[in-house]
Design an enzyme around this catalytic site. Structure first.
Site, PDB file in Angstrom:
ATOM      1  N   HIS A  61      49.202  83.846 -65.963  1.00 35.54           N
ATOM      2  CA  HIS A  61      50.499  84.518 -66.080  1.00 35.54           C
ATOM      3  C   HIS A  61      51.552  83.483 -66.451  1.00 35.54           C
ATOM      4  O   HIS A  61      51.255  82.292 -66.605  1.00 35.54           O
ATOM      5  CB  HIS A  61      50.852  85.257 -64.789  1.00 35.54           C
ATOM      6  CG  HIS A  61      50.983  84.391 -63.572  1.00 35.54           C
ATOM      7  ND1 HIS A  61      49.959  83.624 -63.069  1.00 35.54           N
ATOM      8  CD2 HIS A  61      52.041  84.169 -62.737  1.00 35.54           C
ATOM      9  CE1 HIS A  61      50.359  82.984 -61.995  1.00 35.54           C
ATOM     10  NE2 HIS A  61      51.621  83.287 -61.778  1.00 35.54           N
ATOM     11  N   HIS A  63      54.354  82.322 -64.923  1.00 33.30           N
ATOM     12  CA  HIS A  63      55.151  81.560 -63.967  1.00 33.30           C
ATOM     13  C   HIS A  63      55.010  80.063 -64.254  1.00 33.30           C
ATOM     14  O   HIS A  63      53.956  79.595 -64.690  1.00 33.30           O
ATOM     15  CB  HIS A  63      54.729  81.876 -62.534  1.00 33.30           C
ATOM     16  CG  HIS A  63      55.354  83.130 -62.002  1.00 33.30           C
ATOM     17  ND1 HIS A  63      54.840  83.830 -60.931  1.00 33.30           N
ATOM     18  CD2 HIS A  63      56.464  83.818 -62.398  1.00 33.30           C
ATOM     19  CE1 HIS A  63      55.610  84.888 -60.686  1.00 33.30           C
ATOM     20  NE2 HIS A  63      56.594  84.897 -61.561  1.00 33.30           N
ATOM     21  N   ASP A  65      54.599  77.329 -62.606  1.00 35.98           N
ATOM     22  CA  ASP A  65      53.578  76.466 -62.021  1.00 35.98           C
ATOM     23  C   ASP A  65      52.211  76.636 -62.674  1.00 35.98           C
ATOM     24  O   ASP A  65      51.269  75.925 -62.336  1.00 35.98           O
ATOM     25  CB  ASP A  65      53.485  76.658 -60.499  1.00 35.98           C
ATOM     26  CG  ASP A  65      53.234  78.093 -60.076  1.00 35.98           C
ATOM     27  OD1 ASP A  65      53.519  79.012 -60.860  1.00 35.98           O
ATOM     28  OD2 ASP A  65      52.758  78.306 -58.941  1.00 35.98           O
ATOM     29  N   HIS A  66      52.115  77.572 -63.634  1.00 33.07           N
ATOM     30  CA  HIS A  66      50.853  77.779 -64.344  1.00 33.07           C
ATOM     31  C   HIS A  66      50.930  77.412 -65.829  1.00 33.07           C
ATOM     32  O   HIS A  66      49.896  77.403 -66.497  1.00 33.07           O
ATOM     33  CB  HIS A  66      50.410  79.235 -64.204  1.00 33.07           C
ATOM     34  CG  HIS A  66      50.051  79.601 -62.799  1.00 33.07           C
ATOM     35  ND1 HIS A  66      48.747  79.677 -62.341  1.00 33.07           N
ATOM     36  CD2 HIS A  66      50.839  79.879 -61.725  1.00 33.07           C
ATOM     37  CE1 HIS A  66      48.750  79.991 -61.058  1.00 33.07           C
ATOM     38  NE2 HIS A  66      50.016  80.110 -60.656  1.00 33.07           N
ATOM     39  N   HIS A 138      49.852  90.991 -59.058  1.00 34.77           N
ATOM     40  CA  HIS A 138      50.902  90.030 -58.736  1.00 34.77           C
ATOM     41  C   HIS A 138      52.251  90.697 -59.026  1.00 34.77           C
ATOM     42  O   HIS A 138      52.304  91.851 -59.462  1.00 34.77           O
ATOM     43  CB  HIS A 138      50.708  88.758 -59.567  1.00 34.77           C
ATOM     44  CG  HIS A 138      51.521  87.592 -59.106  1.00 34.77           C
ATOM     45  ND1 HIS A 138      51.790  87.321 -57.783  1.00 34.77           N
ATOM     46  CD2 HIS A 138      52.140  86.607 -59.819  1.00 34.77           C
ATOM     47  CE1 HIS A 138      52.514  86.232 -57.693  1.00 34.77           C
ATOM     48  NE2 HIS A 138      52.756  85.774 -58.920  1.00 34.77           N
TER      49      HIS A 138
END
Length: 310
Positions: A61, A63, A65-66, A138
């Site tokens: 996804h 976000h 942090d990814h 999510h």
């Protein structure tokens, strides 16, 4: 053989000994990077893995942090003189996100090819892998992935001899190719010399989600199931539900309830507040005995059944 390297196991923010979420898969010369959080380049260097051979990137996804490590990773690949195209797979909108991130990495010597996901489940054949993409639960659109390395049936030497197939054609037939002998005019097909397909290797990966049936179905029959273990402490269940994450115990229960439970489970994507996931692993193993707390740099070679040492 499928080589698995867990590069980063952190969620939300990098920690002194925990980079953000990333996973590397390597098989038959094809490298897949799954997620690319901040610090992924460093984690790869620590694992002695070059960025140049990465030919597929899968994103769960959008976000930070990814995916926040992507611009630097693309530049590292360019500096390593990669020129071959790179396939990027992720939720719908991936192209626009990558285009925005590339404002600081505008010039690349290789093409980016996009596969944007918008269905509940989708399947793609890339290199040696069959990639099954499945939607999870999510607070933004998020996907998990199953990576299968299929295996053809065993080559039957006696059948090849009986059919009078010249030995020079055996290798092509063994690799699933149809061949024609121009001298005799005869055509040979793989089914003439190959037995039934054998069990391959399957790895399933998912983070940032509540437990759901899509994950349970995908994890079923996996040699390795890698999933988030955001929280392990008692009393964090309500917070996990509110932010659409999962506890270690919840994911262990999901794995145990799969139609064919995975052989092994690794946790990743820990909350920054959970400094020592191992404190909770004994409780988790009462639910799913073969559960392991993943850590940065953990690796494993997944082998075909008859290649495993006994």
């Amino acid at each position: 053989m499928l080589d698995v390297s867990l590069l980063g196991t952190g969620g939300m923010m990098p920690m002194p000994n925990r980079w953000l979420t990333a996973l590397m898969l390597r098989c038959a010369g094809s490298n897949i990077l799954v997620d690319c959080g901040e610090g992924t380049q460093i984690a790869m260097r620590e694992a002695s893995i070059s960025p140049k051979p990465i030919d597929v990137m899968c994103f769960t996804h959008m976000h930070a942090d990814h995916i926040s490590g992507l611009p630097g990773m693309l530049l590292a690949m360019a500096n390593a003189e990669r020129t071959e195209p790179v396939v990027m797979i992720g939720p719908k909108g991936l192209f626009n996100v990558v285009r925005s991130l590339r404002c600081i990495a505008p010039e690349l010597p290789f093409e980016l090819r996009f596969i944007e996901l918008d269905q509940n489940t989708e399947e793609y054949k890339l290199g040696p892998y069959i990639i099954n993409c499945f939607k999870v639960n999510h607070n933004i659109t998020c996907y998990g992935y199953s990576f299968t390395v299929p295996r053809k049936g065993k080559f039957n030497v006696e059948a090849a001899k009986k059919a009078g197939i010249d030995v020079r054609y055996w290798n092509a037939l063994q690799h699933g190719e149809t061949v024609r002998d121009e001298e005799t005019g005869r055509t040979y097909t793989p089914d003439m010399v190959l037995g039934s397909a054998r069990r391959g290797i399957k790895l399933t990966y998912t983070t940032d989600t509540r437990p759901c049936d899509n994950i349970r179905r995908a994890a079923s029959g996996s040699d390795l199931f890698i999933c988030e273990g955001m929280y392990g402490e008692a009393g964090m269940e309500e917070k996990a539900r509110a932010y659409k994450h999962s506890t270690m115990q919840e994911m262990a229960e999901l794995a145990a309830s799969a139609p064919e439970p995975p052989k092994e489970l690794w946790f990743t994507h820990y909350s920054p507040s959970m400094l020592k996931p191992k404190l909770y692993i004994d409780e988790v193993r009462r639910i799913f005995p073969n559960a392991i707390c993943g850590k940065d740099g953990m690796s494993r070679e997944l082998m075909f059944d008859d290649e495993t040492e006994t």
